[in-house]
Design an enzyme around this catalytic site. Structure first.
Site, short mmCIF file in Angstrom:
data_model
loop_
_atom_site.label_atom_id
_atom_site.label_comp_id
_atom_site.label_asym_id
_atom_site.label_seq_id
_atom_site.Cartn_x
_atom_site.Cartn_y
_atom_site.Cartn_z
N ASP A 271 12.34 -2.69 -18.26
CA ASP A 271 11.34 -2.97 -17.22
C ASP A 271 11.64 -4.30 -16.51
O ASP A 271 12.65 -4.97 -16.81
CB ASP A 271 9.95 -2.98 -17.91
CG ASP A 271 8.85 -2.42 -17.01
OD1 ASP A 271 9.01 -2.45 -15.79
OD2 ASP A 271 7.81 -2.00 -17.57
N GLU B 124 12.84 -1.15 -12.21
CA GLU B 124 12.39 -2.30 -11.40
C GLU B 124 11.59 -1.83 -10.19
O GLU B 124 11.43 -2.56 -9.23
CB GLU B 124 13.53 -3.27 -11.08
CG GLU B 124 14.72 -2.71 -10.35
CD GLU B 124 14.43 -2.46 -8.89
OE1 GLU B 124 13.93 -1.34 -8.60
OE2 GLU B 124 14.74 -3.31 -8.04
N TRP B 125 11.04 -0.60 -10.33
CA TRP B 125 10.03 -0.07 -9.39
C TRP B 125 10.54 0.06 -7.95
O TRP B 125 9.74 0.08 -7.01
CB TRP B 125 8.76 -0.93 -9.42
CG TRP B 125 8.38 -1.43 -10.77
CD1 TRP B 125 8.15 -0.67 -11.88
CD2 TRP B 125 8.18 -2.80 -11.17
NE1 TRP B 125 7.83 -1.48 -12.94
CE2 TRP B 125 7.83 -2.78 -12.54
CE3 TRP B 125 8.24 -4.02 -10.50
CZ2 TRP B 125 7.56 -3.96 -13.25
CZ3 TRP B 125 7.98 -5.18 -11.20
CH2 TRP B 125 7.65 -5.15 -12.56
N GLY B 126 11.85 0.10 -7.77
CA GLY B 126 12.39 0.21 -6.42
C GLY B 126 12.35 -1.09 -5.65
O GLY B 126 12.65 -1.12 -4.45
N ASP C 30 4.23 2.67 -10.33
CA ASP C 30 3.83 3.65 -11.35
C ASP C 30 3.10 4.86 -10.76
O ASP C 30 2.25 4.72 -9.89
CB ASP C 30 2.90 3.00 -12.37
CG ASP C 30 3.64 2.02 -13.26
OD1 ASP C 30 4.84 1.74 -12.99
OD2 ASP C 30 3.04 1.56 -14.23
C1 GAL Z 1 5.40 -0.66 -16.04
C2 GAL Z 1 6.27 0.58 -15.97
C3 GAL Z 1 5.54 1.69 -16.68
C4 GAL Z 1 5.31 1.27 -18.11
C5 GAL Z 1 4.56 -0.04 -18.18
C6 GAL Z 1 4.46 -0.58 -19.59
O1 GAL Z 1 6.04 -1.70 -15.40
O2 GAL Z 1 6.51 0.91 -14.63
O3 GAL Z 1 6.26 2.89 -16.61
O4 GAL Z 1 6.55 1.17 -18.77
O5 GAL Z 1 5.19 -1.03 -17.39
O6 GAL Z 1 3.82 -1.79 -19.66
#
Ligand code: GAL
Length: 395
Positions: free
Chosen positions: A163, A196-198, A218
């Site tokens: 992450d 890294e969410w794009g 997410d």
């Molecule tokens: C977010 C991630 C999610 C999940 C979450 C856990 O950053 O996009 O898929 O892993 O953290 O805290």
């Protein structure tokens, strides 16, 4: 036309400075570790991840029961392989810097848990973060990349989701390349899932670094969230291929926020995107209708097609869309998507699929599991509101 002298001097200086910057950035790029293709996931990874349903409420009992359910539900035989614990399994580091799993929630330890998952013919995954802390404030991997990778390999980890919380001023390419190198040197093949969410356009750099990369923030368990993520995939298809996939986030199928028709649409579209198919529901109490969606082998075959081409939106008429994915047999998987709330007729024409209008082709409905017959030129169907019709067109 020859420029006046001051203009020429300025142009020369601009050229000098920009080539200096170019040399500096390419030197910096060379500081990044050189990575090899790890040879994994030639088709998109399939499995289960704890986050969407359980968030921080993870423990070894849940993981063992999920592995059992993966087998008894037929998910494993349908292709689901990786059982991944997301955030919150870790609580600290010991004096030597070794990562410590929560001793109350994972009393038998991670090696025993990995062994159990492996004994079911499945693979085992964990989650960490490229920054100092995970998104739930657990210890991240920053500064411990090689130590953690060695530990994961010793436990028998097969998959790492990494992450991007608490990354401060870290450079994403350098941070993820470092962990990729650490995993490669760990001596165990480990799928590397970049999350890294794009935020730094990972499709541009991650194909040489990780096996999959999140392209967005997410997902939530709603139609609006699902189609919003879908829209964000437009244009990304050329970056995906065997061993390196765009990841529009994990599945919400079965978590209760959408109707069965909406979940069928979600699953069909993710298959069209050659997306990783990571189930995110409670497999221990999965009703038959949800199991039928997640184990639809004809839809899974579209996702897992050996050509490894991501599908694309080929028509967007407001609420009516057509998506097409080229298949290894020369055919196309096609989704007719109705984003409206009432039934609507949607047509796909052969020229839109890059076929001649006069070419006869077999059409098969992948949800009805029925051969529709031979068609020439086009195919039309009435599509339910918030739903899809998914077909294969084979010349
Ligand atoms: C977010 C991630 C999610 C999940 C979450 C856990 O950053 O996009 O898929 O892993 O953290 O805290």
């Amino acid at each position: 036309m020859r420029q006046p002298r001051p203009v020429r001097i300025v142009s020369f200086l601009v050229l000098l400075v920009s080539s200096a910057i170019f040399t500096a950035t390419s030197a910096a790029a060379q500081d990044y570790v050189t990575l090899r293709d790890n040879g994994l996931v030639r088709t998109p990874p399939m499995g289960w991840n704890s986050w969407n349903k359980f968030a921080c409420n993870v423990n070894e009992g849940l993981i063992r029961q999920t592995a059992d359910a993966m087998v008894s539900s037929g998910m494993r035989d349908a292709g689901y392989t990786y059982v991944v614990i997301d955030d919150c399994w870790q609580v600290g580091r010991d004096a030597q810097g070794n990562i410590i799993p929560d001793p109350e929630r994972f009393p038998s330890g991670m090696k025993a848990l990995a062994d159990y998952v492996h004994s079911k013919g499945l693979k085992f995954g964990v989650y960490s973060d490229a920054g100092t802390h995970t998104c739930q404030k657990r210890p991240g991997g920053r500064g411990y990349e090689y130590q953690d990778a060695r530990q994961y390999a010793a436990w028998g980890v097969d998959y790492l989701k990494y992450d991007w919380c608490s990354h401060g001023k870290q450079n994403s390419v350098a941070s993820y390349s470092l962990m990729a190198d650490a995993l490669q040197r760990s001596g165990r093949p480990i799928v590397f899932s970049i999350c890294e969410w794009g935020s730094t356009k990972p499709w541009l750099w991650a194909p040489g670094v990780g096996n999959l990369w999140r392209t967005t923030g997410d997902i939530r368990d709603s139609w609006d969230s699902m189609v919003k993520i879908l829209d964000q995939q437009v244009g990304l298809a050329p970056y995906a291929g065997p061993g390196h996939w765009n990841d529009p986030d994990m599945l919400e199928v079965g978590n209760g926020g959408m109707s069965d028709a909406e979940y069928r649409a979600h699953f069909s579209l993710w298959a069209m995107l050659a997306a990783p198919l990571m189930a995110g529901n409670d497999l221990r109490s999965m009703p038959a209708d949800i199991r039928e969606i997640l184990t639809n082998r004809e839809v899974i075959a579209v996702d897992q097609d050996s050509l490894g081409k991501e599908g694309e939106r080929i028509r967007d008429d407001g609420d009516r869309e057509v998506w097409s994915k080229p298949m290894a047999d020369g055919g196309r998987a096609v989704v007719l998507l109705n984003r409206g709330t009432t039934p609507s007729e949607i047509t796909v024409t052969w020229p839109e699929l890059h076929y001649s209008a006069s070419m006869p082709a077999r059409v098969r409905d992948l949800w009805a599991h029925r051969d529709v017959g031979r068609r020439t030129g086009s195919y039309a169907a009435t599509v339910p509101g918030h739903g899809v019709v998914m077909i294969r067109v084979t010349p």
